[in-house]
Design an enzyme around this catalytic site. Structure first.
Site: not given
Length: 323
Positions: A47, A26-27, A181-182, A184
């Site tokens: 991939v 993902t990403g 963010y941290g 998450s």
């Protein structure tokens, strides 16, 4: 007197073959995810890049093909902030089994006001954690169809100093972008470890591993135009930092090892060797707060409620919660 040959040390530049395997990143169109995909493509595996931006995904696949002759790489549209779309995204993989998924995609807002996904979840928590939580639910049949699949969750060193407020997972009361963010990423890491405990409890063939990239900077990352271009100025300015941290190509190493190395086991944490910030990948002790199974269980239950999916169905077919 004969001696048993020892296993050769892991070499990040001489990866084992993985022909016939299928990996989802993902990403995978940018940052660390791009380098995870590029490195895995060199093993002969198929991939698949999960990306919400088709143009960026096309650029990433073209870049990988230009550097890895014969690369079996393609992309699917995947928007982790859109929970109802994930089932369709998984169906679009069009594969019979999945040998590994690398939960890498993420949103990081720097000094930004609080934002929400279309589902009403705080954007970073909703994308980085809840999106991957729900995606795993829909991927279970494909992972179960592989002989020994792996779920590799990309955490962050930023999560080491964070703790959850289980009564405010959506950061509605006190939002600070960097802290949110941290947290998450911390939620992702709790999920990866709790997932493995639940997989082991039902004797599943799937293993869940948690990794983190240490300190990974764009200024230390080799160019992959048009995906990433490092200017001469950035290279010079970033040089002193190389004593402490590394580029995103090296930040990919723990995840790549967690996918490919048969000695890696579920429930483990892997990161860079030097102060957990740079260097070759190695196993490290699970951080003390991540070992709190009561927090992990409460977060799991809350995630089921927030996503509307029931990962308690392991290893059976996915189920959707009523209501």
């Amino acid at each position: 007197m004969s001696s048993t040959p020892s296993t050769p040390p892991w070499d990040v530049r001489r990866l084992p073959r993985a022909d016939g395997s299928v990996f989802l990143v993902t990403g995978g169109n940018a940052g660390i995810g791009y380098f995870v995909a590029e490195q895995l493509s060199a093993t002969g595996a198929t991939v698949v890049l999960g990306s919400r931006n088709p143009a960026k995904a096309e650029a990433a696949t073209a870049s990988i093909r230009s550097r890895v002759p014969g690369a079996r790489v393609r992309a699917v549209r995947l928007d982790l902030a859109d929970l109802p779309s994930l089932r369709t995204a998984v169906e679009s993989l069009d594969v019979e089994h999945l040998d590994a998924v690398v939960h890498n995609a993420g949103v990081a807002l720097d000094d930004s006001p609080r934002r929400e996904t279309g589902d009403g979840h705080e954007l970073m928590f909703g994308t980085n954690h809840l999106g991957h939580f729900a995606l795993t639910h829909w991927l279970l049949p494909l992972l179960s169809a592989a002989p020994a699949a792996r779920v590799v969750t990309m955490g962050s060193f930023a999560a080491k100093s964070e703790r959850h407020d289980l009564d405010d997972l959506q950061s509605r009361k006190d939002y600070q972008s960097k802290r949110t963010y941290g947290r998450s990423k911390l939620a992702q890491m709790y999920f990866g470890l709790e997932l493995d405990r639940r997989l082991r409890a039902v004797d599943s063939t799937i293993a869940s591993v948690v990794v983190h990239p240490g300190g990974a900077l764009d200024s230390l990352t080799p160019s992959r135009p048009p995906v990433h271009v490092r200017t001469a100025g950035a290279r010079i300015c970033g040089a002193p930092a190389a004593l402490i941290v590394q580029g995103k190509h090296a930040g990919a190493w723990p995840a790549v090892r967690a996918v490919l190395d048969p000695t890696v086991r579920g429930g483990q944490l892997w990161g860079p060797r030097v102060f957990s910030l740079r260097g070759k990948p190695q196993r490290e002790p699970v951080w003390n707060h991540l070992a709190d199974t009561s927090v992990a269980a409460r977060l799991w239950d809350a995630s089921c409620d927030l996503t509307g999916v029931d990962l308690g169905a392991i290893p059976g077919q996915p189920q959707t919660r009523a209501g």
